[in-house]
Design a protein around this motif. Structure first.
Motif, short mmCIF file in Angstrom:
data_model
loop_
_atom_site.label_atom_id
_atom_site.label_comp_id
_atom_site.label_asym_id
_atom_site.label_seq_id
_atom_site.Cartn_x
_atom_site.Cartn_y
_atom_site.Cartn_z
N LYS A 226 36.13 39.67 35.84
CA LYS A 226 35.51 41.19 35.58
C LYS A 226 34.06 41.04 36.08
O LYS A 226 33.50 40.20 36.10
CB LYS A 226 35.90 41.24 34.36
N VAL B 86 36.25 43.08 39.33
CA VAL B 86 37.28 44.30 38.76
C VAL B 86 36.46 44.72 37.46
O VAL B 86 36.16 43.97 36.53
CB VAL B 86 38.50 43.74 38.28
N ILE C 194 46.56 46.14 35.74
CA ILE C 194 46.99 45.21 36.81
C ILE C 194 48.41 44.58 36.39
O ILE C 194 48.52 44.18 35.24
CB ILE C 194 46.06 43.94 37.07
N LEU D 251 41.61 38.95 42.42
CA LEU D 251 40.85 40.37 42.30
C LEU D 251 39.46 39.92 41.93
O LEU D 251 39.32 39.52 40.71
CB LEU D 251 41.29 41.45 41.46
N LYS D 252 38.43 39.75 42.83
CA LYS D 252 36.98 39.74 42.70
C LYS D 252 36.33 40.78 42.21
O LYS D 252 36.30 41.88 42.44
CB LYS D 252 36.39 38.76 43.56
N TYR E 79 42.05 37.52 38.24
CA TYR E 79 41.31 38.39 38.44
C TYR E 79 39.81 37.62 37.70
O TYR E 79 40.04 37.13 36.73
CB TYR E 79 41.27 39.78 38.07
N GLU F 80 38.21 42.98 46.08
CA GLU F 80 36.85 42.99 45.69
C GLU F 80 36.34 44.42 45.43
O GLU F 80 36.41 45.05 46.04
CB GLU F 80 36.11 41.95 46.76
#
Length: 389
Positions: free
Chosen positions: A366, A339, A319, A336-337, A364, A308
């Motif tokens: 963004k 990004v 990534i 993925l929080k 993820y 995060e």
């Protein structure tokens, strides 16, 4: 009256004898140290093994020249106070290793960090710092650390190997052979009772810090100018982490993070599953043509992870997710929080175990954020005690 005087002289004589005895004892111990094994911390020739019962505190007013291996065995404690400097140049023979049951307390301050360095000032000048704990790993119940030959692993998740805070580890990463290379800080099966905060890994020839299983947590870690990955994990590491700042340099280093579960069996448990919040990873630019892949994060061989508030800047790829076991965790166990990509050519790619390209856009989301605290800039918490930023 005479009887009282006699008693007074007797008491005085006993007191004097006790004082002499205490003074002799203090000389043997040295600043409150205890060394039943006979270990002596010689600043000019700092090496040897601390054994059970040894409790050694270094003198911050002296510089220690690490001429060989320091090994802190089960039941021993090595304390390194704020401002202490340890200089090593002995390649693979110079390193500090803490065995299962041993403890190290390397606790500096922002004004007076503990510094492990070398006179040469070149990557790979010495081994680095190795901790071996009793926390779970997935390689086996226990295993042998590749660069110290010490046992690590077990079932003590809360195992305590000591505390490392406000400490710089510079120019480490000496190479045993093509398969074995020291990192700046190697954490083998280290437990959550161990404290790792405000630590910098600078200009090593391999990774900055690598986690081999275990449950250790970290905060405020700087890893910069190391010649391979800035952060690396494998063998089932499950730590909780906040505030990582990684930056490539010296025209070397190909990844900010390299993340594995187990390369031999991607589904072995415990599965690597760290959580990392507030991180910045800075590369050498999208046009960098050095050795290895130019990517901020490599997630593979079955790792999970919760991430995060990440800023990924100056990479050819942000990534990269590989292997079926890893892809299967998206998005519930691998995500993925928040990004933010800055000067990144390709945001993300995915590949199956068979080498087929797959969409990983669900891994993820963004959003602009401050990463380690100041976006691409050096965060306030990293200023004053670090170098090379």
């Amino acid at each position: 009256m005479k009887k009282s005087i006699s008693r007074l002289f007797l008491v005085g004589a006993i007191s004097s004898l006790a004082l002499v005895s205490c003074n002799n004892d203090d000389d043997n111990k040295g600043n409150g140290n205890t060394n039943p094994s006979g270990f002596v911390a010689n600043p000019a020739d700092f090496k040897g093994e601390l054994k059970s019962g040894d409790k050694i505190t270094l003198d911050a007013t002296k510089t220690y020249y690490l001429t060989g291996k320091i090994q802190v065995n089960d039941g021993a404690v090595l304390t390194i106070p704020a401002g202490t400097k340890i200089i090593a140049n002995g390649g693979t023979s110079s390193f500090i290793a803490v065995a299962q049951g041993g403890q190290i307390y390397s606790n500096g301050t922002a004004e007076k960090p503990v510094v492990f360095t070398s006179e040469k000032g070149t990557p790979g000048s010495w081994g680095g710092v190795v901790l071996c704990g009793k926390a779970p790993i997935n390689k086996a119940k226990t295993a042998t650390a590749e660069v110290s030959e010490l046992t690590y692993g077990g079932d003590v998740a809360t195992d305590n190997s000591g505390s490392i805070t406000y400490t710089r580890i510079e120019f480490a990463g000496a190479i045993y052979n093509s398969e074995k290379e020291f990192n700046g800080l190697s954490l083998f099966g280290v437990g959550s009772g161990t404290k790792i905060e405000y630590v910098q890994l600078y200009a090593g020839s391999d990774d900055g810090v690598e986690f081999f299983g275990g449950t250790v947590n970290t905060k405020y870690i700087v890893s910069n100018e190391n010649e391979d990955d800035q952060f690396d994990w494998t063998e089932g590491w499950v730590g909780i982490n906040e505030y990582w700042y990684g930056k490539e340099g010296r025209n070397k280093g190909n990844r900010g993070i390299e993340a594995d579960n187990n390369s031999s069996n991607h589904t072995l448990t415990p599965i690597s599953n760290p959580s990392i919040k507030n991180a910045t990873l800075i590369g050498l630019g999208a046009t960098y043509t050095g050795e290895g892949e130019n990517q901020a994060m490599k997630l593979r061989v079955g790792t999970k992870g919760k991430f995060e508030n990440f800023v990924l800047a100056n990479w050819a790829k942000g990534i990269d997710i590989e292997h079926d076991a890893t892809l299967a965790w998206i998005p519930n166990d691998l995500f993925l929080k928040n990004v933010q990509f800055v000067n990144v050519t390709t945001e993300a790619t995915g590949k199956t175990s068979a080498g087929l390209a797959v969409d990983v856009s669900k891994a993820y989301a963004k959003a602009n954020n401050n990463g380690a605290g100041a976006g691409v800039d050096v965060p306030t918490w990293a200023k004053g005690w670090t170098r090379g930023l």
